[in-house]
Write a protein that holds these residues in place. Structure first.
Motif: not given
Length: 230
Positions: A133-135, A140-141, A190-193
């Motif tokens: 959740d933190a990551v 997002d921030r 790397r997070y993506t949609a």
């Protein structure tokens, strides 16, 4: 989405003493850990970091300090949710003693069922949930403040980083002990949609850790993270 560089803290005095530090105060980097932290700025020199996020524990803050010294003005944030697992009554005990506990086998083979004993003891599932959740919140921030191509560093702990990497890979938590994250290693996601991409896992920039060890090897994963190559 931004790219997050998960930095495990450098080797600590607890690591070298074979102690499960948890949230014990006053656990600093040892001589090797300070060398690792000093080299971190050079390893990341080619990356335009937007920010550094760190666990509040001393060993993590000491790990990122040389990086901050090399980049005046780089924003620093503290995040409790990426702090070490709350090991309850296991905190401060020798790993060799803990290996004799019945719960050790659960942590090795079925960590999703493991709850550490005593006041404040946390489950491994709860540890993973708050860390992931933190990551995602920081992704997002950072994206809102610096754009989707931003890169940021997040300094945390072995079991925390392994659990984040496992979630990114779609691995069941019971398999996360198959991952290895040495002190001051870099794990990059790397997070993506569509999906997360694991770009690096436990990268130390040095293949010496792959050489045969002189001491007998154990099949057990070290709770809290290992000491790295000798």
């Amino acid at each position: 989405m931004p790219t997050v560089i998960l930095v495990r803290h450098g080797r600590s005095t607890a690591n070298s003493d074979g102690v499960l530090a948890g949230w014990s105060p006053g656990v600093a980097l040892d001589d090797s850990g300070r060398e690792q932290a000093g080299a971190l700025a050079g390893r990341l020199a080619g990356l335009p970091l937007a920010a550094v996020v760190t666990s509040p524990l001393q060993r993590c803050r000491e790990t990122v300090q040389p990086l901050l010294d090399a980049r005046p003005g780089l924003p620093l944030h503290t995040e409790d949710r990426i702090g070490e697992c709350h090991y309850g009554d296991w905190t401060g005990r020798k790993l060799a003693e803990l290996a004799e506990e019945p719960l050790w086998g659960t942590v090795q083979r079925y960590p999703s069922a493991a709850v550490f004993p005593g006041e404040g003891g946390e489950s491994v599932r709860a540890m993973q949930a708050r860390a992931v959740d933190a990551v995602r919140d920081w992704n997002d921030r950072i994206e809102a403040e610096h754009g989707p191509d931003a890169v940021f560093a997040l300094c945390s702990h072995g079991d925390i980083i392994k659990s984040i990497a496992a979630e990114a890979l779609g691995m069941h938590l019971d398999l996360f002990q198959r991952l290895a994250v040495d002190p001051c290693s870099l794990t990059v996601i790397r997070y993506t949609a569509q999906r997360p991409y694991l770009l690096r896992l436990g990268d130390t920039g040095d293949l010496a850790a792959l050489a045969p060890r002189t001491e007998p090897a154990s099949d057990d994963a070290v709770v809290g993270g290992g000491t790295g190559a000798s």
